[in-house]
Design an enzyme around this catalytic site. Sequence first.
Site, short mmCIF file in Angstrom:
data_model
loop_
_atom_site.label_atom_id
_atom_site.label_comp_id
_atom_site.label_asym_id
_atom_site.label_seq_id
_atom_site.Cartn_x
_atom_site.Cartn_y
_atom_site.Cartn_z
N ALA A 1 -15.27 6.85 -5.67
CA ALA A 1 -15.46 8.02 -4.81
C ALA A 1 -15.14 7.80 -3.34
O ALA A 1 -14.86 8.77 -2.63
CB ALA A 1 -16.91 8.51 -4.94
N GLY A 2 -15.22 6.57 -2.84
CA GLY A 2 -15.03 6.37 -1.40
C GLY A 2 -13.64 6.77 -0.92
O GLY A 2 -12.67 6.57 -1.65
N LYS B 1 -12.68 13.84 -1.64
CA LYS B 1 -12.53 14.52 -2.92
C LYS B 1 -13.90 14.78 -3.55
O LYS B 1 -14.10 15.80 -4.22
CB LYS B 1 -11.65 13.70 -3.86
N GLU C 1 -19.17 4.30 -6.22
CA GLU C 1 -18.29 3.57 -5.31
C GLU C 1 -18.81 2.14 -5.22
O GLU C 1 -19.93 1.90 -4.78
CB GLU C 1 -18.26 4.23 -3.95
N ASP D 1 -9.77 8.19 -8.75
CA ASP D 1 -8.95 8.08 -7.54
C ASP D 1 -8.81 6.59 -7.28
O ASP D 1 -9.55 6.01 -6.49
CB ASP D 1 -9.64 8.81 -6.39
N CYS E 1 -2.83 7.50 -4.29
CA CYS E 1 -2.14 7.87 -3.06
C CYS E 1 -0.95 6.93 -2.89
O CYS E 1 -0.82 6.23 -1.88
CB CYS E 1 -3.09 7.80 -1.86
#
Length: 454
Positions: A264-265, A269, A288, A330, A383
């Site tokens: 999550a970090g 999002k 996280e 993510d 990303c």
Amino acid sequence: MTAAKDSRRVAYDTIRAVNESDAYANLLLPRAIARSGLDTADAALATELTYGTLRRQGTYDAVIRIAADRSIQEIDPAVLDVLRLGVHQLLSTRVASHAAVHESVELARSAGSRGAPGFVNAVLRRISRETPGEWMERVAASARSDDERLGLVFSHPVWVVRAFRRALAAEGRADELEALLTADNASPRVTMAALPGLASIPEDARHTPYSPLGFRLGGGDPERLVTQSGGTLRVQDEGSQLAALALTRASPMAPGERWLDLCAGPGGKTAVLAAEALLHGAALEANEVSHARAGLVRKAIAGVPLEVPVSEEDGRVRAGEGRYDRILVDAPCTGLGALRRRPEARWRKSPADVPELTQLQGDLLRAAIGGLRPGGIVAYVTCSPHLAETAGVVGEVLRDIGSGIEELDAREVLRSMSGSDPGLPAQKDGSGRAQLWPHRHNTDAMSITLLRRT
């Protein structure tokens, strides 16, 4: 000390910390500006000098090598950073040449040996005698291959140039490589999000083209708006918004669903997921592994009136077995998709980092798939457009699992929520992966894959 000198000192100290101590400019620079008490104009100058120098560092190193007639490895690192900052002012700003040289010499007095000021003065005066165009021609002529030429002229490591070319070629658009490299060296505009159900886009703001939550301000201080809204209006890249929304809007949301943000970090999002969960009666959990980043997650979701437990476990075991309806992965990655905002990342990663990252990414995706209930969906997001981190990871995981998983068309999901067609071409591997690009969408180069457990 004048305000302009203060701006240069702040920029230099930040660049020095980035190159010497692996500091992050986006975290360090705002604190340095606040400590120095710079006004808005001088803070903007410090920001431009810092990020501009870091973005174009590869090109400037080539210029310095030619002008100094020596390898940059032979130059004291502190003096080299003075030169980089000076070259940026000479070749990429409207700062007067005599001022750029003089102030760089002054910086060199405190940065290096007794001979540093004279060395800096000689090198920068030599550079100031030729135009930026002439220097680009000399830099390009020094390259030993076309890839090296692109790397030097556009200030990207050669391995990143090649990775970008392959990722674009996977869409049949390898001819867009120079446009992508150019976009990476441009300052991104500030994009904001209005959390669904909790805030509305301001009337005087301009909606972004793809995310229903996204907008850009016509002026004013975005941080003031964030504070006034209690965090329900927030600074967030449009690609990041779309990655979270792709998970929630891949299928109709139902009350009682259980969601997990596995990595999550820093929480951008997670905040979008939390607002969506609150709006549709779902429960959200976040995880996280980094304690510091878990703290950022808690801060990011503080404005959402929903209880979101944040655990700090290894994501490879956190998801458990068959417990969740939606999971966001993510994944930690090279970050090559965010080089506009984190320019120093291009100099910190190497091809040797990719195998370890892809192993972790694959493990996290397998764990997430195992944590899904039948019919549950996982969004695998990076990303980074690097094919090893995107199509390669997903392909290997699907081959290992064998059956029971279907891929959804992430491109169609994004099209269905967008105010305008983002123009996402099919991938040559036949997957449903959606790849966003800085030069095409004005977002980070976010890769989004959606998988459903059957």
